[in-house]
Design an enzyme around this catalytic site. Sequence first.
Site, PDB file in Angstrom:
ATOM      1  N   SER A   1       0.832  -1.208   0.000  1.00 32.88           N
ATOM      2  CA  SER A   1       0.000   0.000   0.000  1.00 32.88           C
ATOM      3  C   SER A   1       0.863   1.254   0.000  1.00 32.88           C
ATOM      4  O   SER A   1       0.388   2.323  -0.374  1.00 32.88           O
ATOM      5  CB  SER A   1      -0.863   0.084   1.254  1.00 32.88           C
ATOM      6  OG  SER A   1      -1.409  -1.131   1.583  1.00 32.88           O
TER       7      SER A   1
ATOM      8  N   HIS B   1      -2.283  -3.319  -6.631  1.00 36.36           N
ATOM      9  CA  HIS B   1      -2.821  -2.908  -5.335  1.00 36.36           C
ATOM     10  C   HIS B   1      -4.319  -3.182  -5.263  1.00 36.36           C
ATOM     11  O   HIS B   1      -5.125  -2.487  -5.888  1.00 36.36           O
ATOM     12  CB  HIS B   1      -2.529  -1.410  -5.119  1.00 36.36           C
ATOM     13  CG  HIS B   1      -2.906  -0.909  -3.769  1.00 36.36           C
ATOM     14  ND1 HIS B   1      -3.450   0.326  -3.553  1.00 36.36           N
ATOM     15  CD2 HIS B   1      -2.834  -1.499  -2.547  1.00 36.36           C
ATOM     16  CE1 HIS B   1      -3.689   0.481  -2.266  1.00 36.36           C
ATOM     17  NE2 HIS B   1      -3.327  -0.607  -1.635  1.00 36.36           N
TER      18      HIS B   1
ATOM     19  N   GLU C   1      -5.355  -1.114  -8.488  1.00 32.37           N
ATOM     20  CA  GLU C   1      -4.415  -0.179  -9.099  1.00 32.37           C
ATOM     21  C   GLU C   1      -3.235  -0.994  -9.619  1.00 32.37           C
ATOM     22  O   GLU C   1      -2.601  -1.722  -8.841  1.00 32.37           O
ATOM     23  CB  GLU C   1      -3.908   0.829  -8.059  1.00 32.37           C
ATOM     24  CG  GLU C   1      -4.973   1.813  -7.586  1.00 32.37           C
ATOM     25  CD  GLU C   1      -4.477   2.732  -6.471  1.00 32.37           C
ATOM     26  OE1 GLU C   1      -4.854   3.895  -6.447  1.00 32.37           O
ATOM     27  OE2 GLU C   1      -3.699   2.266  -5.604  1.00 32.37           O
TER      28      GLU C   1
ATOM     29  N   ASN D   1      -5.016   6.367  -2.409  1.00 31.60           N
ATOM     30  CA  ASN D   1      -4.630   6.788  -1.063  1.00 31.60           C
ATOM     31  C   ASN D   1      -3.992   8.174  -1.062  1.00 31.60           C
ATOM     32  O   ASN D   1      -4.097   8.918  -0.092  1.00 31.60           O
ATOM     33  CB  ASN D   1      -3.711   5.760  -0.415  1.00 31.60           C
ATOM     34  CG  ASN D   1      -4.508   4.531   0.009  1.00 31.60           C
ATOM     35  OD1 ASN D   1      -5.730   4.614   0.193  1.00 31.60           O
ATOM     36  ND2 ASN D   1      -3.851   3.394   0.128  1.00 31.60           N
TER      37      ASN D   1
HETATM   38  N1  LIG Z   1      -5.111  -4.888   4.907  1.00 33.64           N
HETATM   39  C1  LIG Z   1      -5.398  -3.966   4.022  1.00 33.64           C
HETATM   40  O1  LIG Z   1      -6.404  -3.239   4.121  1.00 33.64           O
HETATM   41  C2  LIG Z   1      -4.524  -3.813   2.802  1.00 33.64           C
HETATM   42  C3  LIG Z   1      -5.025  -3.201   1.666  1.00 33.64           C
HETATM   43  C4  LIG Z   1      -4.231  -3.105   0.524  1.00 33.64           C
HETATM   44  C5  LIG Z   1      -2.938  -3.591   0.553  1.00 33.64           C
HETATM   45  N2  LIG Z   1      -2.457  -4.177   1.692  1.00 33.64           N
HETATM   46  C6  LIG Z   1      -1.078  -4.697   1.653  1.00 33.64           C
HETATM   47  O2  LIG Z   1      -1.141  -6.103   1.495  1.00 33.64           O
HETATM   48  C7  LIG Z   1      -0.036  -6.712   2.146  1.00 33.64           C
HETATM   49  C8  LIG Z   1      -0.551  -7.741   3.134  1.00 33.64           C
HETATM   50  O3  LIG Z   1      -1.408  -7.133   4.038  1.00 33.64           O
HETATM   51  P1  LIG Z   1      -2.414  -7.948   4.975  1.00 33.64           P
HETATM   52  O4  LIG Z   1      -3.323  -6.948   5.563  1.00 33.64           O
HETATM   53  O5  LIG Z   1      -2.979  -9.086   4.218  1.00 33.64           O
HETATM   54  O6  LIG Z   1      -1.416  -8.475   6.086  1.00 33.64           O
HETATM   55  P2  LIG Z   1      -1.567  -9.720   7.057  1.00 33.64           P
HETATM   56  O7  LIG Z   1      -0.705  -9.410   8.215  1.00 33.64           O
HETATM   57  O8  LIG Z   1      -2.991 -10.075   7.262  1.00 33.64           O
HETATM   58  O9  LIG Z   1      -0.886 -10.910   6.239  1.00 33.64           O
HETATM   59  C9  LIG Z   1       0.470 -10.961   5.931  1.00 33.64           C
HETATM   60  C10 LIG Z   1       0.860 -12.440   5.823  1.00 33.64           C
HETATM   61  O10 LIG Z   1       2.193 -12.505   5.332  1.00 33.64           O
HETATM   62  C11 LIG Z   1       2.815 -13.601   5.976  1.00 33.64           C
HETATM   63  N3  LIG Z   1       4.267 -13.437   5.879  1.00 33.64           N
HETATM   64  C12 LIG Z   1       5.039 -12.601   6.578  1.00 33.64           C
HETATM   65  N4  LIG Z   1       6.315 -12.727   6.177  1.00 33.64           N
HETATM   66  C13 LIG Z   1       6.342 -13.653   5.211  1.00 33.64           C
HETATM   67  C14 LIG Z   1       7.370 -14.228   4.415  1.00 33.64           C
HETATM   68  N5  LIG Z   1       8.615 -13.829   4.530  1.00 33.64           N
HETATM   69  N6  LIG Z   1       7.010 -15.154   3.506  1.00 33.64           N
HETATM   70  C15 LIG Z   1       5.741 -15.552   3.394  1.00 33.64           C
HETATM   71  N7  LIG Z   1       4.725 -15.058   4.124  1.00 33.64           N
HETATM   72  C16 LIG Z   1       5.038 -14.112   5.022  1.00 33.64           C
HETATM   73  C17 LIG Z   1       2.296 -13.582   7.366  1.00 33.64           C
HETATM   74  O11 LIG Z   1       2.414 -14.840   7.991  1.00 33.64           O
HETATM   75  C18 LIG Z   1       0.847 -13.170   7.165  1.00 33.64           C
HETATM   76  O12 LIG Z   1       0.007 -14.296   7.057  1.00 33.64           O
HETATM   77  C19 LIG Z   1       0.744  -5.581   2.767  1.00 33.64           C
HETATM   78  O13 LIG Z   1       1.768  -5.199   1.892  1.00 33.64           O
HETATM   79  C20 LIG Z   1      -0.292  -4.470   2.893  1.00 33.64           C
HETATM   80  O14 LIG Z   1       0.275  -3.183   2.881  1.00 33.64           O
HETATM   81  C21 LIG Z   1      -3.224  -4.306   2.808  1.00 33.64           C
END
Ligand SMILES: NC(=O)c1ccc[n+]([C@@H]2O[C@H](COP(=O)([O-])OP(=O)(O)OC[C@H]3O[C@@H](n4cnc5c(N)ncnc54)[C@H](O)[C@@H]3O)[C@@H](O)[C@H]2O)c1
Length: 715
Positions: free
Chosen positions: A435, A456, A468, A506
Site C-alpha cells: 500500500s 494494489h 491499481e 490513497n
Molecule cells: N489490509 C489492508 O487493508 C490492505 C489493503 C491493501 C494492501 N495491503 C497490503 O497487502 C499486504 C498484506 O497485508 P495484509 O493486511 O494481508 O497483512 P496480514 O498481516 O494479514 O498478512 C500478511 C501475511 O504474510 C505472511 N508473511 C510474513 N512474512 C512472510 C514471508 N517472509 N514469507 C511468506 N509469508 C510471510 C504472514 O504470515 C501473514 O500471514 C501488505 O503489503 C499491505 O500493505 C493491505
Amino acid sequence: MSQPSPAALSLEVRPDGIGVLTFDQPGSRANTLGQAVQGEFEAILTQLNGRKDLKGLILRSGKPGMFIAGADLKEVGGAKSDPEQTRRLVKRGLDLIAAIEALPYPTVAAIDGACMGGGLELAMGFDFRIASTNPKTELGLPEVKIGLYPGWGGTQRLSRLIGPALAAELICAGEAVKPDRARALGLIFDAVPVEKLLEESIRLLQWAAQAEAVWREARKKKQQPVGLSEDQLSFMAAVTRAQVMEKTKGQYPAPLAALTAIVKGCNLPLEAGLKVETEGFVPLVGSPTCLNLIAVFFMSQRLQKDPGVVDASIQPRPVQRVSVLGAGIMGAGIAGAHVRKGIPVTLLDSDAKALEKGVAGLAKNMQGRVEIGRMAPADLVAALARLSTTATLNALTDRDVVIEAVIENEATKVQVYQELQKTLPVDAILASNTSTISITRMAKAVAKPENFAGMHFFNPVEKMQLVEVIRGEKTSDVTTATLVALAKRIGKTPIVVRDCPGFLVNRILFPYMNEALTMLEEGAEPRAIDKAATAFGMPMGPITLHDVVGIDTALYAGKVIHAAFPDRATAPRIVAELVQAGRLGQKSGAGFYSYAKGPRGADDPALAPILEKCRTGRRAFTPEEITDRLFLPMVTEASRVLAEGIVREPADVDMGLILGIGFPPFQGGLLRWADWQGMGKVLEKLKRYESLGVRFQPTDRMQELARAGKGFYAD
Ligand SMILES: NC(=O)c1ccc[n+]([C@@H]2O[C@H](COP(=O)([O-])OP(=O)(O)OC[C@H]3O[C@@H](n4cnc5c(N)ncnc54)[C@H](O)[C@@H]3O)[C@@H](O)[C@H]2O)c1
C-alpha cells in the site's frame, strides 16, 4: 450519394400467417432502441397494422443471448435538460408501444438474452412474453441506475402486469430478474429452452388465434386501473419509500419519483397513468444526477476496454498459473478471486497457521456466496480444487505471475523477491500488493525490473472492484498489459497508475482524512465532520473511516505521505495520541468512537480528554465549511496527480475514487464535481482558505482552466 444504412429489422411471414420480426442491429453487439431503430419500428408497424392476412406477430432478436439492451445511452447521455424535446422523445416511444398494442392480431415477444430498460418496456407492449432459459436471459428496468426511471410506460404496464408493489420493488432497485422469477411474477408467460423459443412462441400464437378472448384479455388488463384500495396503496408506498430511503439516503431522486409515478398512476386508466409517468420523467432527463450517472457508466465502460497501455500493438502474456505470497487478509482474498474465476493458484505463507487460516477464510467466503445463491456448490468445489498451498518458495517453478502480499515491511518483501528469483521462471511477472512502499525502489532488488509492478487490491478483496496496477520506472508495457488483463479476468476494474507515494487513491484520500483531523483539532466535533461527509454522499465520514481502517494503520500511512509531501500534509497529533492510548479503532473496541456495543460507533466520553490535549482551537464549523475543507484539497491534489502524469485521464481519478473509496457516483466523481461548480467558483472557494497552506492553493493547471472557462473534462 450516401448509402441507406442496413436495416435492423426484417420481417418474414411464415406460410401459416405468423409474422416473425427479427431485430438485429448491424455492426453492434447489442440491440438498442435509438432514434433510427425507432423509425424502422414505426415504418414496419404501419405496414403490419394493415396486414389483415397475418395471424400473429413474433418479435425476436437476431443476436443469440441478446434481446434488447435498452435505449441508446449515447443519445440519452447527450440529452441536455430540454423538457419539450424530452416530451417529444417520450411520446415517440409511447406511440410505438401503443401501435404494437393496437395490432389486430395476437403478439409475442420471444426473449433470449438481456431484455432491459426500453427493451422490456417494448416487450411489455406485446400480449405475451416467452423467455429462454439461457443463463444470459434476464429482464429488468435498471433506469434508476442512470438517474432515470422507465419512461416508455414501464412504471404503468409493469404495475398492471405484476401488481404495483412488486413493480415498485423491481423498478426502485433497478434489479433484473431471471426467467424463473419472471414467470413466477407473471411478467412472462413461460420460460423454455432457447432451441424451443420460436417453436413455443408460434404454438402460443396458434392457440391465441383460436381463442381471441385470451389475448384481448391480456391487452385489456394493461389498459385498466389496477384497482387497489387507498389503504393498500398508501401502505405499499410507505414500505417502499422506507426501503428506498434506507438505500439511497434520499440522494438519488429517480427511485422516489418512480414510486410516485406508480402510486399516482396505477389506479388510473393506462392513458392517464402514462401522463403521470411522463410528468415525473421529464425533469429527471438531463438532471445533474442523471448526467453524472451516465458519465460514470461510460467511464466504467472505457476502463473495461482499456488495455492499460498506449501502444495498441502490445499483447498481454497468457497467464495460466498464479501464486500469491502471504495468506493474510489480502493474500487469501486475492487467491480466492483467482480460483473463483478459473485460475489455478498456489498460496504461500511462511506461517503454517496463517496458511490454514487463510484457506479456511477463503473457503468460508465462497460458502457464503453459495448460501446466497451467487455461486453453485459445484463451482465452489471446482474453485477449491484449483487451490494448492505451500510453505516454500522452491515450489514456485512454473508460475506466470506471482502476487506478493506479505506483511508491509520493505526488508521482508525484498528478501522474499531475492529468494524467489532463484526458482521462478525468468520471464515470470512479480507484482506487489504493497500500500505504501515505492515500486521503483523495490524493483532495484529484482533482476528484471521490467517484470515487476504493483498490483494494489483493496480490502475486502471480494467486495472491492478496484485494482491499481502500478508502474515503476522500469515496468514494461507487456507487464502492465498482462496485469491489467489478469485483473479483468478475475472480475476487477484495473486502473494503471504511475508509482508515487499513496499511488492514486490513497494519495487523494489522504487530504480528506488529514483535513478531518486538522478540523477536529481546530474545534470541530467528530460527528459534525462525519455528518457533513455523508450528507455529501460519502458512504462513511472520515472520522469513522479512521476507526475502520485502524488508527495505527492511519498513523503509519500518514507518516509515509507526510514524508513525501511535507508542504501540504499537516501533522495532527490526535492519531498518535489515540494509538498511545491503545484506541486503535473498531478492531480494538474503541478509536474515535466506542465499539463496545457493536460495529456502529457510539460517542465515547473517554475521547474528550485525549482530544482536549490536541485541540488548537474551539470554534464550531458549518457543514459547508467542513465540506469545502474535506473535498477542495482532494481536488488540488488530484490536479497535481494529473499534472505529474500519475494517471492518464481525469476519468481515472474519478473512477479510482468511486471504486476505491465509494466517492458518490451521483456527484460524478471528484473532478466532475469540481467541474459542475465551475473552475472559477472552485478557485473562489479555495481563496477563502488560502491562509491554511499549500493544500488550498490551486495548481497552475486549475488557474489556466479557470481563465479559459474550462473544466478538467473537455466536454
Ligand atoms: N489490509 C489492508 O487493508 C490492505 C489493503 C491493501 C494492501 N495491503 C497490503 O497487502 C499486504 C498484506 O497485508 P495484509 O493486511 O494481508 O497483512 P496480514 O498481516 O494479514 O498478512 C500478511 C501475511 O504474510 C505472511 N508473511 C510474513 N512474512 C512472510 C514471508 N517472509 N514469507 C511468506 N509469508 C510471510 C504472514 O504470515 C501473514 O500471514 C501488505 O503489503 C499491505 O500493505 C493491505
